[in-house]
Every structure is written in structure tokens, then in C-alpha cells.
Design a protein around this motif. Sequence first.
Motif, PDB file in Angstrom:
ATOM      1  N   THR A 267       0.742  -1.059  -0.049  1.00  0.00           N
ATOM      2  CA  THR A 267       0.032   0.009  -0.036  1.00  0.00           C
ATOM      3  C   THR A 267       0.865   1.117  -0.005  1.00  0.00           C
ATOM      4  N   THR A 268       0.226   2.611  -0.365  1.00  0.00           N
ATOM      5  CA  THR A 268       1.166   3.555  -0.726  1.00  0.00           C
ATOM      6  C   THR A 268       0.554   4.808  -0.008  1.00  0.00           C
ATOM      7  N   THR A 269       1.286   5.664   0.477  1.00  0.00           N
ATOM      8  CA  THR A 269       0.831   7.309   0.902  1.00  0.00           C
ATOM      9  C   THR A 269       1.889   8.118   0.267  1.00  0.00           C
TER      10      THR A 269
ATOM     11  N   SER B  55      -3.808   8.578   0.268  1.00  0.00           N
ATOM     12  CA  SER B  55      -3.735   7.002   0.555  1.00  0.00           C
ATOM     13  C   SER B  55      -4.140   6.148  -0.742  1.00  0.00           C
TER      14      SER B  55
ATOM     15  N   GLY C  98      -4.573   1.648   1.867  1.00  0.00           N
ATOM     16  CA  GLY C  98      -4.302   1.696   3.446  1.00  0.00           C
ATOM     17  C   GLY C  98      -5.679   1.746   4.182  1.00  0.00           C
TER      18      GLY C  98
ATOM     19  N   LYS D 124      -7.289  -2.393  10.554  1.00  0.00           N
ATOM     20  CA  LYS D 124      -6.815  -1.406  10.290  1.00  0.00           C
ATOM     21  C   LYS D 124      -6.022  -0.654  11.535  1.00  0.00           C
TER      22      LYS D 124
ATOM     23  N   VAL E 129      -3.611   2.098   7.898  1.00  0.00           N
ATOM     24  CA  VAL E 129      -3.016   1.162   6.974  1.00  0.00           C
ATOM     25  C   VAL E 129      -3.766  -0.139   7.330  1.00  0.00           C
TER      26      VAL E 129
ATOM     27  N   ILE F  17       2.327  -5.587   7.293  1.00  0.00           N
ATOM     28  CA  ILE F  17       1.934  -4.484   6.531  1.00  0.00           C
ATOM     29  C   ILE F  17       3.349  -3.930   6.052  1.00  0.00           C
ATOM     30  N   ARG F  18       3.088  -3.772   4.765  1.00  0.00           N
ATOM     31  CA  ARG F  18       3.972  -3.297   3.986  1.00  0.00           C
ATOM     32  C   ARG F  18       3.686  -1.969   3.209  1.00  0.00           C
ATOM     33  N   HIS F  19       4.042  -1.054   3.639  1.00  0.00           N
ATOM     34  CA  HIS F  19       3.477   0.365   3.221  1.00  0.00           C
ATOM     35  C   HIS F  19       4.393   1.230   2.718  1.00  0.00           C
ATOM     36  N   LYS F  20       4.431   1.964   1.369  1.00  0.00           N
ATOM     37  CA  LYS F  20       5.307   2.547   0.851  1.00  0.00           C
ATOM     38  C   LYS F  20       4.897   4.362   1.095  1.00  0.00           C
TER      39      LYS F  20
END
Length: 827
Positions: free
Chosen positions: A14-16, A27, A30, A83, A113, A123-126
Motif C-alpha cells: 500500500t502507498t501514501t 492514501s 491503506g 486497520k 493502513v 503491513i508493507r507500506h510505501k
Amino acid sequence: MDRRQFLKFSSFLTTTAITGNLAGCLSSGGGDDEVPDASGSSWKFPQSVASADPKPDSIILWTRVVGSSQSDVETTADDNDVKIRLIVTAVDNSSLLGTNTALTGTALLDTKVTAYGAYDSTIRHKLTGLSAGTTYYYQFVAGSVRSNVGRFKTAPATTAEVSQLKFAFITCQDWTINHWAGYQHIVDNEEIDFFLHLGDYIYETVGEDFQTGTVESRHTTLTLPDGVYKSGSSGAKYASTLNDYRYLYKTYRTDSRLQAMHERFAMIAIWDDHEFSDDCWQDAETYDVGTYDSTTGTGDNTHQTSRRLHANRAWYEFIPADISYDSASTSINGIQIYRDFQFGQLAHLVMTDERLYRADHMIPEALIGSSTGSRYMVPASYRTSFESAKMAAATTAGLADTLSPVSMLGTTQRAWWKTKMSSATTTWKLWGNEVSLLRMGLNGTNAIATLVALNSVSTLVTNITNAASGSSVELASAIVAAVTAGASSANAQAGAIAIATADATSADKQTAAVNAGLTAAQAAIAVSAYSAAKAVSSSGTSVAATAAAQVIAFGYIKVDIRTNGASSSFVSSLGLDNYFTKFLLNCDQWDGYNAERQQLMNYLLDNSISNVVALTGDIHAFFAGTVSNNFDATDGGTAAMVDLVTAGMSSDSFFTYLSDAVGSLSSSLATLVYYTLSIPTGTSYGTLSVNFNLLDYTMGRAAPTVAQLAEQVRVQVRGALAEAGAPESSLDTLTTAILTALEADSSFNTSLLALAQQLASLDSNAWLKYVCTDAQGYSLVTLTPGQLVCEFRQVNRLVGTTAPSTSVIARTTTATVTAGSAAVAIS
């Protein structure tokens, strides 16, 4: 398929995007409306947090969140989505590192997220829109429960003139052997911008022979949820299912020192073999020898596609990296981990994948019947002939890429590597490389000649001493020398008397010996032995006999074996016929993929691409040296780049593996690897038994002094004292005293010193400038426009079953590469 299902069954990244310096965001993925928010206090972050792949404007953030009643390492249910909040700030929160205290200062981001149960609640967040060269702090929040504070630093802008970059590179962290104190030392002492992990982040096996040594007690025994026995129904098991691989990552990441490392520094990682299977290629395992078709002359290993897919997915779930991955794909190539990074105008870093695309090892294991001869201790001529045959077949088949059947990188990745190297505008080109590019060879003829000569010295001393009982030691030395060279007893005695008479009358000793019936060769060695004994005769018979024996051993026996090989009378009864050839020690490394290595090195030279340095792991040893375009050339070829290899953080050393295995090859060869020392301590700890590492000298370490010889064994003596029960507070003092006494011991300062010096004279790998095959630790790089300085940090051994709490670093050796030169200097 709705958006949530798409995320669950493809990639869950997911990205922000952070907009400006305000707490605003856009977002993507997320905050799924249908996923419930975490609430209350029944949550935990058992693997803490991590950041990865720092770029000038982005980072990957990672965590795993589960219910507080759940096991830290069991797998969550697919429908357990939740979340949680992610908070990011640029305000200095360094005082909060190591705690779960709430971040202070203005938040640049406060968003939601999703942790997907299908991905084991990870969780893998960019984050994008970040500022270059900036330190940020972040924290995840589930209900009222906060994760530990994390920190990362973005890369400098690609156009920036960067004066310094500092990072560590690490490999091979086996949970089940030795200790991980090196991580704590980095956290407490090293100011780095990020760290590289070059693979073997986990080990897929549990209970293997190489994993049964002493380990710190805080690392409890691993039990795979499923697992498959490597052989039969008992013994070692290997990970096979997704749950197995997940279990290993989760267990490894419960170590608080590894967590602290991830909390403080961004990681850039690739895998090596153990993230799937030992010495793997594509989806093939090498635990067994596979099958061989004698009709076609081809062999193959056992392919395990589903197991490879499980390993790929677990790596993606637990190793944060900015890569592409499609979990719905049934192809092992549904993931791509090779990628690159730029750090201003100072450095361009390429990270390669040397497992997923590589061709099979050159020589089928099934043909040889074992890994020895196919992957290890491979006759160089075999490697060359198999490689040539495969390339010729590719040409006949009309393949556009004739390297494809003998490639480590594969066609596409090789072209990508060349493009990245040629287009780089930075001063330095760094290569995150899994397996060593350095030639690691051994000339069997030279090694055996040296070994047999060394082993003959004691017998020759005895023979000379016995013969001297009725005559002078000089005369006895000449007689024994002549007999060793094949003279009859009568001719030897006549020749010796003639030499002594000529010496007394100042006549020519060589001529006199020949006139007395010796051949020219017999006369020459007899005169040399006579002269050697005479030069030190005033020191006594023993000293003179030893001097003469060494002249005979190395002046005649060694020369005869090197000249005549297996037909020499000195080795004909030893059963070593198969070892009179040139060997490659490890063909799982680039030595097994020589044609492609040559093409890459020639590409660098032909295009004047300079300042290329590989940062390498895998082999559980420290090495530094130059990589040439043709190691087989008479002059060793032209150096194109430098390779710096770090030892494993905890995995048992290359020396340990080889010393355990050498007996199965031939007990006669053991002295090429180790020499057992019995060292009296003069204390209640008794006598220590230590296998002194001679492998370093056999491979190419420079000839030592007595002081250097003693220093080499410091870590081993300290470890043996600890194992004997000495308290940690006294280890360093005791070790120094024991080494001082050892230096004065004649068996050490004479016999062992001569042995090490003779093995060093083999000059097996002239391009190796540093060799330390018995070590654990990590490496630290300080990069400036003018030079790359790499500090090899060797750690001390366990104190009982506890990692050392003081004197963690045993020694530091520095390798320096100066800009503009493909060379490395050691200090």
C-alpha cells in the motif's frame, strides 16, 4: 474482483504520498472501509518494525500486528484483517528509540493502513513525497497499543555532491549456531546511514550437522510447523510449506537485537540460497544428487516449484523491499528482487539475484555422486570442459544468448547489470553480490608436494641424527640427502666423504661428489644438506639436523613431486592420484560460472568503467581481492574491480566446514586445512585443544611472523578458555598471557611457523589480499569520493552459552580501495 481481493491475491503493498510539510496524505490501499479498526489494548507487534529501500523521496515501512493472546510465531487466519494507524514525523525522536513511547512533535502523516491476514498480518507500506537526505521517525498504533519507534534516513538527492556515505553489510545469520551480539554492537556503536543484507537471512534447515554446535541459550530450539526430513524419518528437517518459512522469519525477528537494528536503520536486502534451499538454482534443491542420464550426458536436480513459491512469498511478506511481486502467479519468476539505488553523485548500488535465474551448476551432482567434485573441490579442467560443451550446444541450437545455459544472472538481468554499470554517473559503482567473484583455487600438485615435504622433515631429522652417532652431523646430512635422492648406501657414503674432503681442501664439493659415484642431482642435494648442517653445527646436532632436513625436504622431495606428480616415489603409496590437478574450491560461487564472469569483467574494461566494488556474503569468511577478466591467464588477467566479502554474522565458518570435511577426502590432506595445537594454560583450565587454521595460508594469506601467528589464534584461544569455564572478565588477560608463552614454544615458533610459511609459498591465489576463513562478524564501509574504506569486524566467541557482553569485537582489519585503481590495500 474487488480492490481488497486484488490486494490480497496479488501484492499487498500500500502507498501514501506525503504532500508538502503538512499532515496531509493521499492514501492508496491503506484504509479499506470494510476492514475494522483495531481497538482496545489487546494487540502486540511481536516482530517490531522495519524500514527498507531508502530513496531520495520514498521508503518502505513494515510491521506485523496480532492479538495479544496469539503466539508470536503462529500464522494468522486469512480473514483476520485489521486497520491500524501509521504516524510519521521529521522531528528528532532519537531518545525514544527502543521504546514504544508516543512520538513527539508535528506529524507529517497520521493515516490508516491495513494488515491483511492473508499475508500473516504483516503491513508493507510505501511512503512517497519525502525529502532527500532527511531522517524521519515513525510508529504504528493498534487501538491503544503502540509499536516501538522506528527511524530511517532517505537517500540524498541524485544530483547532490555527497562527501560521505556510511553503511554496514551483513550476511548469514543462522539462529541455531553461535551468537548475534554483532547486531547489538552495531546498534550501540556504529553511526550508519543504512545496512545491506546480502542473504541467508534465515536458514531453511533445522538440525543439520552444521547447526549442531554451541548456540546462545536465548535462541531456543526451532520446531518447524510442518517440515520434511532430509533423509528418512529422523534427523534434520527442511522448511517446505508457507507456514514453515513464515515461522522461521517470525522466530528470527523475535530477537531484540535484530529488532533494534531494524528499528534504527533502513535495510536493503537480497536473498541467497537458504531463504529457499541450500545451493539452490531456480526451483531446484541440491540436498540429494538428483538424476543423471548417461545416454544424453545430462543431469538434473529435484525441482520443487511449490516450495520455491512458498519461499518467495514468505520473503516478500517479511523482508521489506520496494520490488514487484504477484502472489497469484504460478511462475517462480512472479517476483523480481534485483534493483538499484543512487546516493547522490557518490555511489550507484545494484543489487542482483543470483539464485532465481541461474543455470544449473556446471557439473551434475548425479554424475559425480556427491557435491564434492561437482560444486566443491572441482577439478578446474572439468568445469571448463562442461562449460564449453554447454555453450557449444547453445550455439548449435541457435540460441541468441550462448551464455544462457552457463549463466548466474540470466539473460535479462545480465543486460540490466551492464546498462546500470555503463549509465552510472556516480564516482563509485557498488554491487550487492550474493556469492564471491574471486577465484578460489588450489594447485593440487603444489599443495601435495609441499605437504609431503613438510611431513618428511621429522623422519629426515631422525635419520640424520641416527647417522650422526658414528660421524659428524654434516657427513650424516650428506649421506641421508644422497640416499633420499636415490643413491645406494655405498655411493652415498663415498659421496659424503668426498664432499667433506673437498670442503677441507677447498676443492669443488659438487665435482668431488660426482667423481665419487653420485649423479649430478644427488650430488647437488648432498652438498646443500652438508652446507646447511655445517652453517649451524655449533648450535648442536638437533638444530643442524633440522636445517639439513628442511633443505632435503624442500630442495629435493618437493621438487621431485612437482616434477613427476603422482608417479613420484614419494607419493606413489599415498593414494592421492586424483589430487594432482588444479581445483576450484567452490563452484556454487562465480568460479562455477566463469564464462559469464569473464564477459562482465571485459565489459567493465572495454567500456572504461572504473571504481566498481562488489560487497559479497555467502561463504562465511572475510576476503578481499581483485577480480580479473581471466584468472586462467598466465599473468592472472587484468583486474577489473574489487570484491570485498564479509563473514557470516553467526553461521559457522568456512574453515569449520572444511576442517570437518577434509578427513572424508583424505586424511593425508588435513594439514592443508588445520593443525591441532595442545596449549597448556598453566591454570586450572588445563590444556586447550585448538585446531589452528592453516587453510588461510593454503588459500593465499601472506607468510606470517611468529607474532602474527599467535595473534591469528587469539579468538580461538579466548573461546576455548570460555568453554573451559573462565569468567568473561579475565578472558582477555588470560588469552594474552597464553599467547605470549606460545610464542616462546619451539614447536610453535619453529615447526608451525615453517608449516604456515611453506603453505603461504604456494601462492595459490595471488589476487587475494586478505583471507580470514575462521570468523564471524560484519563489515562497515565508509565511502568518500577519494576512497572506499571497509572495516572487517570479527566478533569474539560465545562465553558458555551467552553472547559476549564486553569485547564483542575481537579485531578489525581494514581494506582500502582508492578511487581510480582496481586494487585493495590491507591494514
